[in-house]
Structure formats: C-alpha cells, structure tokens
Write an enzyme that holds these catalytic residues in place. Structure first.
Site, mmCIF file in Angstrom:
data_model
loop_
_atom_site.group_PDB
_atom_site.id
_atom_site.type_symbol
_atom_site.label_atom_id
_atom_site.label_comp_id
_atom_site.label_asym_id
_atom_site.label_seq_id
_atom_site.Cartn_x
_atom_site.Cartn_y
_atom_site.Cartn_z
ATOM 1 N N ALA A 249 0.806 -1.228 0.000
ATOM 2 C CA ALA A 249 0.000 0.000 0.000
ATOM 3 C C ALA A 249 0.833 1.269 0.000
ATOM 4 O O ALA A 249 0.302 2.353 0.237
ATOM 5 C CB ALA A 249 -0.922 -0.003 1.210
ATOM 6 N N ALA A 250 2.118 1.173 -0.306
ATOM 7 C CA ALA A 250 2.988 2.351 -0.205
ATOM 8 C C ALA A 250 2.510 3.497 -1.097
ATOM 9 O O ALA A 250 2.486 4.657 -0.688
ATOM 10 C CB ALA A 250 4.422 1.971 -0.551
ATOM 11 N N GLY A 251 2.114 3.168 -2.331
ATOM 12 C CA GLY A 251 1.638 4.209 -3.229
ATOM 13 C C GLY A 251 0.349 4.847 -2.747
ATOM 14 O O GLY A 251 0.153 6.067 -2.885
ATOM 15 N N ASP A 252 -0.525 4.057 -2.152
ATOM 16 C CA ASP A 252 -1.776 4.603 -1.623
ATOM 17 C C ASP A 252 -1.515 5.512 -0.428
ATOM 18 O O ASP A 252 -2.147 6.570 -0.287
ATOM 19 C CB ASP A 252 -2.712 3.468 -1.212
#
Length: 303
Positions: A249-252
């Site tokens: 979920a890093a991009g989120d």
C-alpha cells in the site's frame, strides 16, 4: 481540518507471504496467509484520515460480509460513510496478493461491485463535492466514472488529483481536468510511452504528462523518492531508507498523505516530502490499511 473527498474502490485483500513469487504454472509452498481491508480508494481514504484529513469516501460494495465489515472499519477511522453505496447484484471487491522476501508483490483484483460505480452514483453525492477542498481519484472503478468525478470537481472549483493506478490509457478530457497526476514509473510509461530508467527519462515523462493537460506531476520512484514537476521545473524529493517488509500500500499511503498536505496549503515539494515519509513508514509493516501510519508517527519519523 482539510476536507478530502476520495472516490474509488474498496476491496478485501487476501495476502500470501512466501519466499519468492511463483513463476507461471508453478506452486510455491511455505507461505503464510492473512486477510486485510484494502482497495486503492479505501487505502487512500484511510491514509488521509489517519494523517489529518476530514475524509468523505464514495465507493460501492456488495451486500455481503466484506461490505459490512468495510463500512464498520471506515466509521472507526472517522470517515464519512454517508455516500457509500451497496450493490445487491455483485460481491464486494477482492484482491489476491503475493508478497516475497524482498517485500515485492504481485496483485490480481476481482473488482466486484467496484466495477458498478457509475456516473449516476456520483450525482447522488453532489454535496460531498461541494464540501471538499480536494478530490482524489484512482482507476479501480470505471473510467467513465473517474472522468465524471474529475469534471464535476473541476466545474465546482475543486483541486483534482488522479493516481492513475492500475496503469491504463487516460482520456484526453480527463487529463485536461486534472490539477495533479501521480503515477509511479510503470504507470507513467503506460501513459507516455517513455520508459523511466533515470532522472532524465523521469523528467521527460513528467514534461510529456504536463503537456497533456495536468498542471502538476509527481512520479513516485519507490525507495528513491519522487520526481516533482511544476511550472516547467522538476526536482527530486529523496526517499527515506528503511527496511521494507511489504510495499503493498505504499503508493496509496503516499497519495493519501500528499493530498492532506496539499489541502493544508503546503507547496508541492513539501507535500511530496511528507508523503515520502508516510510511505516509508508504511513499508516497514505488513498489509495494506494495517500499515498506514498516523500523523504523529510521520511527524516524529526523522527527529
């Protein structure tokens, strides 16, 4: 408190951790399984709420256990759920995720009710557009719905941010309505045709994106940070070195943090730095929403 409207997907993530990702046709033993709430829209809504935003979320779930649990968890995060919709004809979305020892992942999404979020559904959420300071969109819902959301937000004078994930071709009318687009390297290549291999090619891709209509561009570069482009100039915002466990979920988290900082009035480069910190913290924990840090954690990160 900045008011953020997120329109997008809600999934249940079914995650298997293994030593390595399987090759086509191969079975890999030795994995562990856990289940978490997820979906790009939901992850970004939760991130924005934990990081200081007053968040309203528009999505569609199935009339099932996963949908009921998602609504309960959104309420626990303080998210306005008055615009959440239930589709009795489709199941809630599900994502199947495999994560290896290097924290890299591969994901397959069964969109379920997410695929049935329509432009007509957005018209029922008109008050959410009116109250928002900034509108955040992704591409796990139908493109026509994303386009309608961007045009509606633009017409009401709201700042519009698109995280173009998963990678897809973007209609010209949608690009022209954007204030900011935030692809990663793969997504930037899908839109521009430019393969990002270094600072020069990242800058070239950002310029091409800006030429299509988006006023500002942030290209996320994983552990290397992000390239920020505005007013004809690009800068690199350095990433933060951490021991990554799970990058799911890093991009989120980056996008949720970014819109909160922008809605608070921070300049784009400063907002991207805040977002890089939040994303760096998130990859040190497993799971999607379970990995999202609080505002206090981000502010204390580099002290």
């Amino acid at each position: 408190m900045p008011k953020i409207l997120v329109i997008g997907s809600s999934n249940t993530d079914m995650v298997v951790r293994a030593d390595r990702l399987p090759r086509p046709g191969e079975t890999v033993l030795g994995g562990t399984f856990f289940m978490n709430p997820g979906g790009k829209g939901a992850n970004q809504a939760v991130a924005a709420a934990r990081l200081g935003g007053q968040v309203a979320f528009v999505c569609k779930t199935g009339d099932d256990l996963f949908g009921s649990e998602a609504r309960r968890l959104f309420r626990e995060e303080g998210i306005d759920t008055s615009h959440l919709l239930t589709d009795p004809s489709a199941p809630s979305g599900v994502a199947l995720i495999t994560v290896d020892r290097q924290a890299e992942n591969c994901i397959v999404v069964a969109p379920g009710a997410n695929a049935n979020l329509t432009p007509d559904d957005l018209r029922r959420a008109a008050s959410a557009f009116e109250q928002a300071d900034i509108v955040l969109l992704q591409l796990e819902i139908p493109m026509e719905t994303v386009e309608q959301a961007a045009l509606t937000a633009c017409a009401t004078g709201k700042r519009v941010v698109l995280n173009p994930a998963p990678a897809a071709a973007i209609p010209a009318r949608l690009l022209a309505a954007l204030d900011l687009i935030t692809p990663n390297e793969t997504e930037a290549e899908a839109i521009t045709g430019i393969r990002i291999a270094d600072r020069r090619t990242a800058d070239e891709a950002a310029r091409r994106l800006a030429a299509t209509g988006a006023k500002q561009v942030v290209i996320t570069l994983g552990a290397q940070g992000a390239l920020v482009y505005e007013a004809g100039q690009s800068r690199i915002v350095e990433g933060y070195p951490v021991r990554a466990v799970d990058t799911t979920a890093a991009g989120d988290v980056f996008n949720g943090a970014l819109v909160v900082a922008l809605a608070e009035g921070k300049p784009l480069e400063e907002a991207a730095r805040f977002a890089c910190k939040a994303a760096a913290i998130s990859v040190t924990h497993p799971g999607a929403q379970g990995s999202i840090p609080t505002r206090a954690e981000v502010e204390a990160f580099d002290r």
